[in-house]
Design a protein around this motif. Structure first.
Motif, PDB file in Angstrom:
ATOM      1  N   PHE A  17      -2.633  15.444   0.331  1.00  0.00           N
ATOM      2  CA  PHE A  17      -1.979  14.533  -0.600  1.00  0.00           C
ATOM      3  C   PHE A  17      -0.542  14.976  -0.873  1.00  0.00           C
ATOM      4  O   PHE A  17       0.375  14.149  -0.895  1.00  0.00           O
ATOM      5  N   SER A  18      -0.328  16.269  -1.065  1.00  0.00           N
ATOM      6  CA  SER A  18       1.020  16.801  -1.320  1.00  0.00           C
ATOM      7  C   SER A  18       1.936  16.554  -0.130  1.00  0.00           C
ATOM      8  O   SER A  18       3.098  16.159  -0.296  1.00  0.00           O
ATOM      9  N   ALA A  19       1.440  16.777   1.076  1.00  0.00           N
ATOM     10  CA  ALA A  19       2.239  16.538   2.280  1.00  0.00           C
ATOM     11  C   ALA A  19       2.590  15.061   2.426  1.00  0.00           C
ATOM     12  O   ALA A  19       3.722  14.710   2.763  1.00  0.00           O
ATOM     13  N   ALA A  20       1.625  14.181   2.133  1.00  0.00           N
ATOM     14  CA  ALA A  20       1.884  12.735   2.218  1.00  0.00           C
ATOM     15  C   ALA A  20       2.908  12.307   1.178  1.00  0.00           C
ATOM     16  O   ALA A  20       3.800  11.496   1.462  1.00  0.00           O
ATOM     17  N   LEU A  21       2.820  12.867  -0.011  1.00  0.00           N
ATOM     18  CA  LEU A  21       3.777  12.549  -1.069  1.00  0.00           C
ATOM     19  C   LEU A  21       5.180  13.030  -0.695  1.00  0.00           C
ATOM     20  O   LEU A  21       6.168  12.306  -0.887  1.00  0.00           O
ATOM     21  N   LEU A  22       5.290  14.221  -0.146  1.00  0.00           N
ATOM     22  CA  LEU A  22       6.574  14.757   0.302  1.00  0.00           C
ATOM     23  C   LEU A  22       7.166  13.887   1.408  1.00  0.00           C
ATOM     24  O   LEU A  22       8.351  13.541   1.382  1.00  0.00           O
ATOM     25  N   TRP A  23       6.348  13.511   2.366  1.00  0.00           N
ATOM     26  CA  TRP A  23       6.808  12.651   3.461  1.00  0.00           C
ATOM     27  C   TRP A  23       7.297  11.308   2.922  1.00  0.00           C
ATOM     28  O   TRP A  23       8.355  10.816   3.319  1.00  0.00           O
ATOM     29  N   ALA A  24       6.552  10.706   2.011  1.00  0.00           N
ATOM     30  CA  ALA A  24       6.931   9.412   1.438  1.00  0.00           C
ATOM     31  C   ALA A  24       8.247   9.530   0.670  1.00  0.00           C
ATOM     32  O   ALA A  24       9.105   8.637   0.747  1.00  0.00           O
ATOM     33  N   GLY A  25       8.441  10.624  -0.048  1.00  0.00           N
ATOM     34  CA  GLY A  25       9.692  10.844  -0.766  1.00  0.00           C
ATOM     35  C   GLY A  25      10.878  10.949   0.181  1.00  0.00           C
ATOM     36  O   GLY A  25      11.941  10.369  -0.066  1.00  0.00           O
ATOM     37  N   ARG A  26      10.702  11.671   1.276  1.00  0.00           N
ATOM     38  CA  ARG A  26      11.786  11.813   2.256  1.00  0.00           C
ATOM     39  C   ARG A  26      12.114  10.486   2.928  1.00  0.00           C
ATOM     40  O   ARG A  26      13.276  10.166   3.162  1.00  0.00           O
ATOM     41  N   VAL A  27      11.092   9.704   3.231  1.00  0.00           N
ATOM     42  CA  VAL A  27      11.312   8.380   3.827  1.00  0.00           C
ATOM     43  C   VAL A  27      12.066   7.490   2.837  1.00  0.00           C
ATOM     44  O   VAL A  27      13.008   6.784   3.208  1.00  0.00           O
ATOM     45  N   ARG A  31      15.799   5.961   3.434  1.00  0.00           N
ATOM     46  CA  ARG A  31      16.009   4.508   3.405  1.00  0.00           C
ATOM     47  C   ARG A  31      17.112   4.139   2.425  1.00  0.00           C
ATOM     48  O   ARG A  31      17.980   3.324   2.721  1.00  0.00           O
ATOM     49  N   GLN A  32      17.090   4.766   1.245  1.00  0.00           N
ATOM     50  CA  GLN A  32      18.127   4.488   0.249  1.00  0.00           C
ATOM     51  C   GLN A  32      19.504   4.900   0.772  1.00  0.00           C
ATOM     52  O   GLN A  32      20.489   4.181   0.599  1.00  0.00           O
ATOM     53  N   ARG A  33      19.560   6.059   1.433  1.00  0.00           N
ATOM     54  CA  ARG A  33      20.833   6.531   1.993  1.00  0.00           C
ATOM     55  C   ARG A  33      21.337   5.554   3.062  1.00  0.00           C
ATOM     56  O   ARG A  33      22.509   5.220   3.106  1.00  0.00           O
ATOM     57  N   GLY A  34      20.448   5.082   3.912  1.00  0.00           N
ATOM     58  CA  GLY A  34      20.838   4.123   4.948  1.00  0.00           C
ATOM     59  C   GLY A  34      21.377   2.835   4.352  1.00  0.00           C
ATOM     60  O   GLY A  34      22.378   2.294   4.827  1.00  0.00           O
ATOM     61  N   LEU A  35      20.717   2.331   3.320  1.00  0.00           N
ATOM     62  CA  LEU A  35      21.190   1.116   2.655  1.00  0.00           C
ATOM     63  C   LEU A  35      22.543   1.350   1.988  1.00  0.00           C
ATOM     64  O   LEU A  35      23.423   0.481   2.021  1.00  0.00           O
ATOM     65  N   ALA A  36      22.720   2.515   1.391  1.00  0.00           N
ATOM     66  CA  ALA A  36      23.995   2.826   0.737  1.00  0.00           C
ATOM     67  C   ALA A  36      25.125   2.956   1.753  1.00  0.00           C
ATOM     68  O   ALA A  36      26.242   2.494   1.512  1.00  0.00           O
TER      69      ALA A  36
END
Length: 141
Positions: A17-27, A31-36
């Motif tokens: 669960f922690s690894a999935a949460l970390l991965w989702a945060g990085r994604v 995505r936000q950086r790409g949009l910016a």
């Protein structure tokens, strides 16, 4: 023995669960950086590289870490750049345009006003200098 297996199973689930949460945060951040970075250029009047430094009156890191780094950068790069300090709570349109999620954050704009690099959180003077060097190298191509 079954107690140990149960505990190991729970530990494995927590790690997964922690690894999935970390991965989702990085994604999400990527995505936000790409949009910016794809945001409409900011109108330019100087023809210089601009560093937009987002902060707030209550941000301790902005005052104790980011501002000294920006002063150092200004001393080193002087006439090549303009550093603009932006009060994030008072500038919701810029916060939305560059997807600012935390303060301090910095956005480097090229001479045409296009976003080149975005740093969410504290960025030291060396990192900002490296990004400016990359921007200058990219501009000369």
């Amino acid at each position: 023995m079954p107690d140990t297996l149960t505990r190991l199973g729970i530990l494995a689930l927590v790690l997964l669960f922690s690894a999935a949460l970390l991965w989702a945060g990085r994604v999400f951040v990527a995505r936000q950086r790409g949009l910016a970075l794809a945001a409409e250029p900011l109108a330019d009047t100087t023809g210089k590289i601009r560093v937009l430094a987002f902060g707030s009156a209550t941000c301790n890191q902005c005052h104790t870490l980011q501002q000294p780094a920006l002063r150092t950068l200004q001393e080193l790069r002087g006439p090549e750049i303009d550093v603009l300090e932006i009060d994030a709570p008072a500038s919701p349109e810029l916060v939305k345009r560059y997807r600012i999620m935390t303060v301090p954050s910095t956005v480097l704009l090229n001479a045409a006003g296009e976003a080149f690099a975005i740093n969410y959180g504290f960025a030291n003077a060396a990192k900002l200098q490296t990004q400016i060097d990359a921007l200058l190298a990219h501009s000369s191509l």
